[in-house]
Design an enzyme around this catalytic site. Structure first.
Site, short mmCIF file in Angstrom:
data_model
loop_
_atom_site.label_atom_id
_atom_site.label_comp_id
_atom_site.label_asym_id
_atom_site.label_seq_id
_atom_site.Cartn_x
_atom_site.Cartn_y
_atom_site.Cartn_z
N SER A 6 0.40 -1.03 0.08
CA SER A 6 0.11 0.50 -0.20
C SER A 6 0.77 1.16 0.54
CB SER A 6 -0.57 0.07 1.31
OG SER A 6 -0.11 0.30 2.69
N LYS A 7 2.40 1.42 0.65
CA LYS A 7 2.73 2.71 0.36
C LYS A 7 3.55 3.15 -0.64
CE LYS A 7 3.60 2.23 4.77
NZ LYS A 7 2.48 3.36 6.08
N ASP A 8 2.62 2.66 -2.03
CA ASP A 8 3.14 2.85 -3.82
C ASP A 8 2.58 3.72 -3.19
OD1 ASP A 8 4.73 0.60 -4.27
OD2 ASP A 8 3.40 -0.06 -5.18
#
Length: 346
Positions: A47-49
């Site tokens: 999710s850090k993208d």
């Protein structure tokens, strides 16, 4: 810009629009319908993208980040990988201060992605000069032409999920979501997603998952920082020994704490029951879901969405390593069965 014929201009165009998948077996004992938002479908497998691209492009738009600059960040691994990936494609240098709690797999990946990595001791106070927070600040001060992302105290962390994860879940559930259950580390994912969803329907219940050894749950309940809550724990990317400004506590209804051991076992159980190879924090969020289900939190017609933040391949030397599990004293009679799955023919 995404192309209609499914050919993309760069890897970054694949960020977001991750699938929502029904959980069929691991939640079968509980009332309700349960769905997982599979964030490992992002190109950087987490999710850090979303925050890496959003924050960097906002910095570019505001003129804070210019060609030739260096991006510096504090990370337990996933944000660092995403920033390194975006930096490669956009042409920036990347310097990362990483917690020693991060798996060796993650650290090796960061190096492979061209980042300069500083591994800092995990079990020191946030204001200790050796902590990854302070090391990142020092590197930013020392390096001319650098930008410090500072995800723990950056409101854009929340905004990224407000503009992407929240709307996606609302659309995918056709507005019928009743509960959001998500881990809380920096707090950006749960806060941004919850903020959007509660604007659509304030009756949606938002439940955060915290770790024993973290200060987050008690702070949510009392608005007091209690150092006595802090002690070492193993889960990466979950909980904190400080209060991140990127957490909007007002949009979170309650927190549930989970243990290292149960979360590790549950990560393995997700793989065995649902066929989803997910990370340690995904095990934590389903462990929290189990505790909520056992407490009778959910009703028959509820639609509960959990966020699976990353992929299991980043934990091969941890929760998916029999040796690591054994070294932690985590193996019980159920999980010992995995030791019998491999036979060597001589």
């Amino acid at each position: 810009m995404k192309q209609d014929n499914k050919v993309y201009n760069s890897f970054l165009d694949l960020i977001g629009n991750t699938p929502l998948v029904k959980l069929n077996k691991i939640t079968s004992e509980f009332e309700g319908n349960f769905y997982a938002k599979i964030e490992s479908f992002n190109p950087g497998q987490s999710s850090k993208d979303r925050i890496a691209l959003y924050i960097i492009e906002e910095a570019e738009r505001k003129g804070i980040l210019k060609p030739g600059d260096t991006i510096i960040e504090t990370t337990s691994g996933n944000t660092g990988f995403s920033i390194a990936m975006v930096s490669i494609i956009k042409g920036y240098e990347c310097v990362l201060a990483v917690s020693s709690k991060s798996s060796p797999d993650k650290i090796d990946m960061l190096k492979t992605m061209g980042a300069k990595v500083y591994v800092c001791p995990a079990h020191v106070s946030a204001d200790d000069p050796r902590s990854y927070y302070e090391v990142a600040k020092r590197l930013h001060q020392e390096r001319k032409g650098s930008v410090y992302i500072n995800q723990y105290f950056n409101e854009l962390n929340i905004d990224a999920h407000y503009h992407s994860t929240g709307p996606e879940i609302w659309q995918q559930t056709e507005g019928e979501i009743t509960h959001l259950v998500a881990c809380s580390g920096t707090g950006g994912t749960i806060s941004g997603t919850a903020r959007y969803l509660k604007e659509q329907n304030p009756n949606i219940k938002v439940i955060g998952i915290d770790a024993f050894g973290s200060v987050i749950k008690k702070y949510h309940e009392t608005r007091e920082f209690d150092e006595k809550e802090i002690y070492p724990y193993r889960i990466e990317g979950l909980g904190k020994n400080l209060i991140p400004a990127a957490t909007d506590f007002d949009v979170i209804d309650e927190f549930v704490k989970v243990t290292d051991e149960e979360s590790a076992h549950t990560a393995r159980e997700i793989a065995r029951t649902e066929g989803m190879f997910v990370g340690y924090t995904s095990g934590a969020v389903v462990q929290g879901l189990k505790q909520l289900g056992e407490a009778g939190t959910f009703k028959k017609d509820d639609k509960v969405v959990v966020i699976f933040p990353d992929h299991g391949s980043r934990y091969m030397s941890k929760v998916y390593s029999d040796k690591w599990m054994n070294d932690q004293g985590f193996f019980d009679s159920v999980n010992e069965e995995t030791l019998e799955k491999v036979q060597y023919i001589k």
